[in-house]
Design a protein around this motif. Structure first.
Motif, PDB file in Angstrom:
ATOM      1  N   ASN A  89       0.945  -1.220   0.148  1.00 52.16           N
ATOM      2  CA  ASN A  89      -0.137   0.114  -0.060  1.00 52.16           C
ATOM      3  C   ASN A  89       0.937   1.385   0.030  1.00 52.16           C
ATOM      4  N   PHE A  90       1.058   1.826  -1.172  1.00 49.46           N
ATOM      5  CA  PHE A  90       1.897   3.028  -1.343  1.00 49.46           C
ATOM      6  C   PHE A  90       1.466   4.171  -0.535  1.00 49.46           C
ATOM      7  N   ASP A  91       0.298   4.228  -0.090  1.00 47.21           N
ATOM      8  CA  ASP A  91      -0.362   5.199   0.498  1.00 47.21           C
ATOM      9  C   ASP A  91       0.080   5.285   2.230  1.00 47.21           C
ATOM     10  N   ASP A  92       0.652   4.189   2.493  1.00 43.06           N
ATOM     11  CA  ASP A  92       1.013   4.139   3.762  1.00 43.06           C
ATOM     12  C   ASP A  92       2.188   3.255   3.949  1.00 43.06           C
ATOM     13  N   ILE A  93       3.289   3.839   3.819  1.00 45.04           N
ATOM     14  CA  ILE A  93       4.634   3.118   4.019  1.00 45.04           C
ATOM     15  C   ILE A  93       5.513   3.720   5.200  1.00 45.04           C
ATOM     16  N   TYR A  94       6.202   2.845   5.605  1.00 45.93           N
ATOM     17  CA  TYR A  94       7.231   3.062   6.731  1.00 45.93           C
ATOM     18  C   TYR A  94       8.004   4.133   6.329  1.00 45.93           C
ATOM     19  N   ASP A  95       8.761   4.909   7.187  1.00 49.96           N
ATOM     20  CA  ASP A  95       9.700   5.933   6.859  1.00 49.96           C
ATOM     21  C   ASP A  95      10.995   5.241   6.797  1.00 49.96           C
ATOM     22  N   ASN A  96      11.192   4.324   7.941  1.00 47.38           N
ATOM     23  CA  ASN A  96      12.301   3.356   8.064  1.00 47.38           C
ATOM     24  C   ASN A  96      12.066   2.003   7.500  1.00 47.38           C
ATOM     25  N   PRO A  97      13.098   1.707   6.786  1.00 51.76           N
ATOM     26  CA  PRO A  97      12.845   0.334   6.051  1.00 51.76           C
ATOM     27  C   PRO A  97      13.249  -0.910   7.078  1.00 51.76           C
ATOM     28  N   ILE A  98      14.069  -0.657   8.156  1.00 52.72           N
ATOM     29  CA  ILE A  98      14.136  -1.620   9.119  1.00 52.72           C
ATOM     30  C   ILE A  98      12.867  -2.105   9.977  1.00 52.72           C
ATOM     31  N   ASP A  99      12.178  -0.916  10.214  1.00 52.62           N
ATOM     32  CA  ASP A  99      10.723  -1.166  10.695  1.00 52.62           C
ATOM     33  C   ASP A  99       9.958  -1.973   9.553  1.00 52.62           C
ATOM     34  N   PHE A 100      10.036  -1.634   8.580  1.00 51.98           N
ATOM     35  CA  PHE A 100       9.145  -2.432   7.327  1.00 51.98           C
ATOM     36  C   PHE A 100       9.732  -3.728   7.404  1.00 51.98           C
ATOM     37  N   PHE A 101      11.083  -4.178   7.399  1.00 51.83           N
ATOM     38  CA  PHE A 101      11.611  -5.286   7.222  1.00 51.83           C
ATOM     39  C   PHE A 101      11.048  -6.083   8.317  1.00 51.83           C
ATOM     40  N   LEU A 102      11.176  -5.547   9.595  1.00 47.43           N
ATOM     41  CA  LEU A 102      10.644  -6.430  10.914  1.00 47.43           C
ATOM     42  C   LEU A 102       9.266  -6.832  10.934  1.00 47.43           C
ATOM     43  N   LYS A 103       8.700  -6.001  10.020  1.00 47.84           N
ATOM     44  CA  LYS A 103       7.037  -6.319   9.868  1.00 47.84           C
ATOM     45  C   LYS A 103       7.002  -7.680   8.969  1.00 47.84           C
ATOM     46  N   TRP A 104       7.718  -7.638   7.990  1.00 49.59           N
ATOM     47  CA  TRP A 104       7.770  -8.762   6.940  1.00 49.59           C
ATOM     48  C   TRP A 104       8.131 -10.037   7.623  1.00 49.59           C
ATOM     49  N   LEU A 105       9.483  -9.703   8.447  1.00 49.28           N
ATOM     50  CA  LEU A 105      10.132 -11.014   8.935  1.00 49.28           C
ATOM     51  C   LEU A 105       9.074 -11.469   9.915  1.00 49.28           C
ATOM     52  N   ASP A 106       8.422 -10.990  10.886  1.00 51.69           N
ATOM     53  CA  ASP A 106       7.431 -11.282  11.494  1.00 51.69           C
ATOM     54  C   ASP A 106       6.345 -12.006  11.030  1.00 51.69           C
TER      55      ASP A 106
ATOM     56  N   LEU B  49       9.101  -1.435  -3.809  1.00 53.60           N
ATOM     57  CA  LEU B  49       9.597  -0.163  -2.906  1.00 53.60           C
ATOM     58  C   LEU B  49      11.071   0.006  -2.698  1.00 53.60           C
ATOM     59  N   LEU B  50      11.641   1.008  -2.911  1.00 53.28           N
ATOM     60  CA  LEU B  50      13.048   1.020  -2.918  1.00 53.28           C
ATOM     61  C   LEU B  50      13.431   2.073  -1.661  1.00 53.28           C
ATOM     62  N   TYR B  51      14.239   1.787  -0.795  1.00 53.22           N
ATOM     63  CA  TYR B  51      14.829   2.858   0.297  1.00 53.22           C
ATOM     64  C   TYR B  51      16.315   2.963  -0.224  1.00 53.22           C
ATOM     65  N   GLU B  52      16.768   4.192  -0.423  1.00 55.98           N
ATOM     66  CA  GLU B  52      18.140   4.459  -0.346  1.00 55.98           C
ATOM     67  C   GLU B  52      18.737   5.483   0.478  1.00 55.98           C
ATOM     68  N   LEU B  53      19.556   5.123   1.176  1.00 48.79           N
ATOM     69  CA  LEU B  53      20.277   6.123   2.150  1.00 48.79           C
ATOM     70  C   LEU B  53      21.014   7.202   1.745  1.00 48.79           C
ATOM     71  N   LYS B  54      20.364   8.651   1.925  1.00 54.84           N
ATOM     72  CA  LYS B  54      20.979   9.572   1.565  1.00 54.84           C
ATOM     73  C   LYS B  54      21.463  10.548   2.654  1.00 54.84           C
ATOM     74  N   LYS B  55      22.121  11.592   2.491  1.00 57.76           N
ATOM     75  CA  LYS B  55      22.575  12.272   3.702  1.00 57.76           C
ATOM     76  C   LYS B  55      21.212  12.777   4.560  1.00 57.76           C
ATOM     77  N   SER B  56      20.334  12.982   3.872  1.00 60.41           N
ATOM     78  CA  SER B  56      19.111  13.451   4.532  1.00 60.41           C
ATOM     79  C   SER B  56      18.247  12.284   5.303  1.00 60.41           C
ATOM     80  N   GLY B  57      18.872  11.250   5.144  1.00 60.01           N
ATOM     81  CA  GLY B  57      18.119   9.993   5.858  1.00 60.01           C
ATOM     82  C   GLY B  57      17.637   9.148   4.547  1.00 60.01           C
ATOM     83  N   TRP B  58      16.631   8.153   4.832  1.00 57.91           N
ATOM     84  CA  TRP B  58      16.130   7.337   3.868  1.00 57.91           C
ATOM     85  C   TRP B  58      15.202   8.019   2.843  1.00 57.91           C
ATOM     86  N   GLN B  59      15.717   7.769   1.574  1.00 58.90           N
ATOM     87  CA  GLN B  59      14.740   8.136   0.647  1.00 58.90           C
ATOM     88  C   GLN B  59      13.832   7.121  -0.160  1.00 58.90           C
TER      89      GLN B  59
END
Lengths: 210, 210
Positions: A16-33, A194-204
């Motif tokens: 659901n692209f309208d409701d995505i985590y800001d941090n990919p580790i949180d998203f990862f933990l949800k899927w791993l769970d 959905l791709l997360y890339e780490l930039k100076k400003s944080g996860w994009q």
């Protein structure tokens, strides 16, 4: 078997692209769970890819910890994978849960964790696995009829009533990610990515074409 | 979930080193067959690793053919994986069938197959998958609300009663192996490993320490 016609028309879920985590580790933990909840086989297994010169190699490894900084696994520090990492610490991790039609692709840098963290994990392993770590010179060529059982009995006797301490050449690596992609299979091969890339400003975050 | 204590004490099978195939492709086909027979999920899926500069990346791909020379899969020739292969054709393949506690690790060189072989396979794909290949500009960044369904209806109308021909940027790669390792999980992490390496004289076999 019919390789040409073996495919699944994925339809179990979507991102659901309208409701995505800001941090990919949180998203990862949800899927791993979810992989654990759904009794996926070896839910914490992933394929670890390393590079030696310009050639990749890959093998299955078990994830043993995740925190906000990264992903931890353990291995023999004299193994090929460790040798590769110590000369080029770019690695890729691939988690695939076919039952959920989900995949997570991670790219990052691996480095050794502290001896004390490795000690703690080693001491938590089943005694049989500890013996395995003590016994094996990982990836060395051995005789076809090499008899681990007789070696095992010798070592078991040696360590009778004794604690097995971590061999110095066995321990953990932590992978600090800079790219994490979440892939959910969708009908007609039009998968959600959905791709997360780490930039100076944080996860994009960006959505990718299937 | 308890990552630290999630592991299986593998015990389903073993490699009989007294009776091994001379050719690793024959051995691979035996294990692949077993994965199909045992209804492993996505038995023909594998993790393909490529290298860009010194960094690996990996994703799940489906095996579509095997012959005595190698392993064939199909993809978009403009995808990242294809771009990587076209500038460095060293690749690694990892097949893992957790239900069988088996893994096959392959290293080799990938190259494009002939247009006619790609045409044949493309024409055998379900029409919906063909539309997917026509529609997607693989790995391009797209809007979160990108509407594949409306694009799909347009294209479906355009192709009504017409055959869909293979897009020129879609086709197969064949991986010609030079190393193939067979891994069978064993109790106490003392796994069975058999490595085939291609030498001038043919395939050379060795047993590896777990």
């Amino acid at each position: 078997m019919d390789l040409k016609n073996t495919r699944i028309n994925y339809n179990k879920s979507e991102i659901n692209f309208d409701d995505i985590y800001d941090n990919p580790i949180d998203f990862f933990l949800k899927w791993l769970d979810e992989a654990f909840e759904n009794n996926c086989l070896e839910p914490n297994s992933f394929v670890l890819s390393t590079v030696e010169n310009k050639t990749p190699s890959s093998r299955v490894v078990l994830l043993k910890n995740v925190d906000k900084d990264g992903f931890i696994f353990y291995t023999n520090y004299d193994s090929n994978k460790s040798r590769h990492i110590l000369s080029n610490n770019n690695v890729a991790l691939n988690f695939f849960w076919p039952q959920l039609e989900k995949q997570v692709r991670i790219i990052g840098f691996a480095s050794k964790i502290s001896a004390s963290v490795s000690d703690d994990y080693f001491s938590s392993r089943p005694r049989e696995s500890q013996f395995g770590a003590v016994l094996s010179e990982q990836s060395k060529k051995i005789e076809y009829n090499y008899d681990f059982n007789s070696k095992l009995s010798v070592i078991k006797k040696e360590y009778e009533n004794k604690e097995i301490t971590r061999p110095k050449n066995w321990g953990g690596f932590k992978v600090v990610p800079n790219k994490i992609e979440f892939w959910q299979g969708r009908p007609s091969r039009l998968h959600d990515r959905l791709l997360y890339e780490l930039k100076k400003s944080g996860w994009q975050k960006s959505r990718l074409s299937p």
